[in-house]
Design a protein around this motif. Structure first.
Motif, PDB file in Angstrom:
ATOM      1  N   GLU A   1      -4.588  12.571  -3.309  1.00  0.00           N
ATOM      2  CA  GLU A   1      -5.549  12.186  -2.262  1.00  0.00           C
ATOM      3  C   GLU A   1      -4.995  11.078  -1.379  1.00  0.00           C
ATOM      4  O   GLU A   1      -5.683  10.110  -1.043  1.00  0.00           O
ATOM      5  N   LYS A   2      -3.717  11.183  -1.079  1.00  0.00           N
ATOM      6  CA  LYS A   2      -3.039  10.236  -0.199  1.00  0.00           C
ATOM      7  C   LYS A   2      -1.935  11.035   0.495  1.00  0.00           C
ATOM      8  O   LYS A   2      -1.377  11.947  -0.114  1.00  0.00           O
TER       9      LYS A   2
ATOM     10  N   THR B   1      -8.285   6.332   4.257  1.00  0.00           N
ATOM     11  CA  THR B   1      -7.658   7.184   3.235  1.00  0.00           C
ATOM     12  C   THR B   1      -8.528   8.376   2.828  1.00  0.00           C
ATOM     13  O   THR B   1      -8.018   9.479   2.628  1.00  0.00           O
TER      14      THR B   1
ATOM     15  N   ALA C   1      -7.496  12.267   3.029  1.00  0.00           N
ATOM     16  CA  ALA C   1      -7.460  13.134   1.844  1.00  0.00           C
ATOM     17  C   ALA C   1      -8.308  14.382   2.076  1.00  0.00           C
ATOM     18  O   ALA C   1      -7.906  15.502   1.728  1.00  0.00           O
TER      19      ALA C   1
ATOM     20  N   GLU D   1      -1.416   8.012  -8.824  1.00  0.00           N
ATOM     21  CA  GLU D   1      -2.790   8.530  -8.891  1.00  0.00           C
ATOM     22  C   GLU D   1      -3.751   7.476  -9.428  1.00  0.00           C
ATOM     23  O   GLU D   1      -4.908   7.423  -9.033  1.00  0.00           O
TER      24      GLU D   1
ATOM     25  N   ARG E   1      -1.872   3.784  -0.782  1.00  0.00           N
ATOM     26  CA  ARG E   1      -2.560   4.654   0.184  1.00  0.00           C
ATOM     27  C   ARG E   1      -1.606   5.601   0.905  1.00  0.00           C
ATOM     28  O   ARG E   1      -2.017   6.363   1.766  1.00  0.00           O
ATOM     29  N   ALA E   2      -0.324   5.536   0.565  1.00  0.00           N
ATOM     30  CA  ALA E   2       0.646   6.487   1.135  1.00  0.00           C
ATOM     31  C   ALA E   2       1.857   6.539   0.214  1.00  0.00           C
ATOM     32  O   ALA E   2       2.145   5.566  -0.497  1.00  0.00           O
TER      33      ALA E   2
ATOM     34  N   GLY F   1       0.788  -1.235   0.000  1.00  0.00           N
ATOM     35  CA  GLY F   1       0.000   0.000   0.000  1.00  0.00           C
ATOM     36  C   GLY F   1       0.814   1.276   0.000  1.00  0.00           C
ATOM     37  O   GLY F   1       0.260   2.378   0.046  1.00  0.00           O
TER      38      GLY F   1
ATOM     39  N   CYS G   1       4.460   5.662   6.970  1.00  0.00           N
ATOM     40  CA  CYS G   1       3.757   5.303   5.732  1.00  0.00           C
ATOM     41  C   CYS G   1       2.935   4.028   5.920  1.00  0.00           C
ATOM     42  O   CYS G   1       1.818   3.923   5.396  1.00  0.00           O
TER      43      CYS G   1
ATOM     44  N   GLY H   1      -9.832   2.073   3.027  1.00  0.00           N
ATOM     45  CA  GLY H   1      -9.495   3.251   2.227  1.00  0.00           C
ATOM     46  C   GLY H   1     -10.481   3.522   1.107  1.00  0.00           C
ATOM     47  O   GLY H   1     -10.304   4.472   0.349  1.00  0.00           O
TER      48      GLY H   1
ATOM     49  N   PHE I   1      -0.181   5.001   7.571  1.00  0.00           N
ATOM     50  CA  PHE I   1      -1.093   5.671   6.638  1.00  0.00           C
ATOM     51  C   PHE I   1      -1.726   4.684   5.661  1.00  0.00           C
ATOM     52  O   PHE I   1      -2.867   4.860   5.237  1.00  0.00           O
ATOM     53  N   ALA I   2      -0.968   3.649   5.290  1.00  0.00           N
ATOM     54  CA  ALA I   2      -1.502   2.666   4.332  1.00  0.00           C
ATOM     55  C   ALA I   2      -2.616   1.840   4.956  1.00  0.00           C
ATOM     56  O   ALA I   2      -3.346   1.144   4.255  1.00  0.00           O
TER      57      ALA I   2
END
Ligand code: T3D
Length: 266
Positions: free
Chosen positions: A100-101, A207, A211, A43, A49-50, A12, A199, A262, A202-203
């Protein structure tokens, strides 16, 4: 992606490593191209996700490759810096802010010129204690770019922003943390493990909410309180309808860790 950049995706997290260590990862047109392609990939990949951005070798990034500019002058041409900003640097900063991550920047060494301000355009900046931030522009007759004249006075106040930009004096990582320019300065040996840990968290985070939070904070600079309250209402509406919000509430009440996907919808 090419020779100028390393790009990995795992669990992720997308990791981008600027990879021109002999030139302190200074930006050539080719490096810009490869970075833009990496951001296209990020993108378009919902499983990422990070994002982690760092540099290979002893520097993070020394900004524009001045050798590239010298070659233009040697061929009788002139440096036209506005063009590079329009084509490459400004779109890059806009993409980092609009992604958006969350983007974590691990500043592994000196960050100078555009390299400093690109680091500051990331969501969370961790820096090795040996790293420094240099607004090198005035030393070569240029003005700060990549959003430096916007972010520095906002984070540091005008007195410190002006002094850094006008003198080009390096700001060591610990002072950057003490002044509120970056999130944290860490021991050199701990930098990458801290950045990977952040990270990884965040993953596994909600999400969409992250964002929306990123956008709310960015837009707050130009908004009055009433406008911001309306924007929070709309963002909260969106966040609260995600499966991650339902999961977060269920997990809290069930006294168990949440499992966030996410995703926006089911
Ligand atoms: O035209 C436009 O595109 C407009 C947009 C501009 C955006 C900008 O970023 S303008 C600012 C450009 N950057 C700079 O002015 C920084 C220049 N570099 C430095 O001031 C110093 O290198 C540092 C303070 C960053 C680090 O100093 P130090 O002593 O630790 O390293 P060094 O010995 O100066 O550099 C190591 C090598 O990297 C060296 O190469 P060599 O001699 O071993 O072959 C050096 O020439 C090279 N290098 C460092 N920065 C650049 C660079 N080569 C090309 N371009 C660089 N920016």
């Amino acid at each position: 992606m090419g020779d100028n950049l390393l790009f990995e995706r795992a669990d992720g997290v997308a990791t981008i490593t600027l990879n021109r260590p002999d030139k302190l990862n200074a930006f050539t047109t080719e490096l810009h191209r490869e970075l833009a392609a990496a951001l296209d990939a990020i993108e378009g990949d919902g499983s990422i996700r990070a994002v982690l951005l760092t540099g290979a070798g002893r520097g993070f990034c020394a900004g524009q490759d001045l050798g590239e500019r010298a070659a233009v002058m040697a061929a009788g041409g002139k440096i036209e810096g506005g063009k590079a900003l329009e084509t490459w640097y400004n779109p890059l900063v806009r993409r980092l802010r609009r992604l958006e991550k969350p983007v974590v920047c691990a500043v592994n060494g000196v960050a100078a010129g555009a390299g400093a301000n690109i680091a500051l355009a990331c969501d969370i900046v961790l820096a090795a204690r040996s790293a420094s931030f240099v607004q090198a522009f005035a030393k070569i007759g240029l003005v700060p770019d990549c959003g430096g004249t916007w972010i520095l006075p906002r984070l540091l106040g005008p007195a410190r922003a002006r002094a850094l930009a006008l003198t080009g004096e390096p700001l060591p990582a610990e002072k950057a943390e003490a002044w509120g320019l970056i999130w944290r300065a860490v021991d050199d040996a701990a930098l990458m493990s801290e950045a990977h840990g952040l990270c990884a968290a965040f993953a596994a985070a909600p999400t969409v909410a992250l964002a929306l939070t990123k956008r709310l904070i960015d837009e707050s600079w130009g908004n009055d309180l009433d406008t911001q309250l309306d924007l929070e209402r709309e963002s909260q509406r969106e966040a609260s309808l995600t499966p991650d919000c339902a999961e977060g509430v269920r997990a809290f009440l069930g006294k168990r860790p949440p499992v966030f996907t996410g995703r926006r919808g089911l």
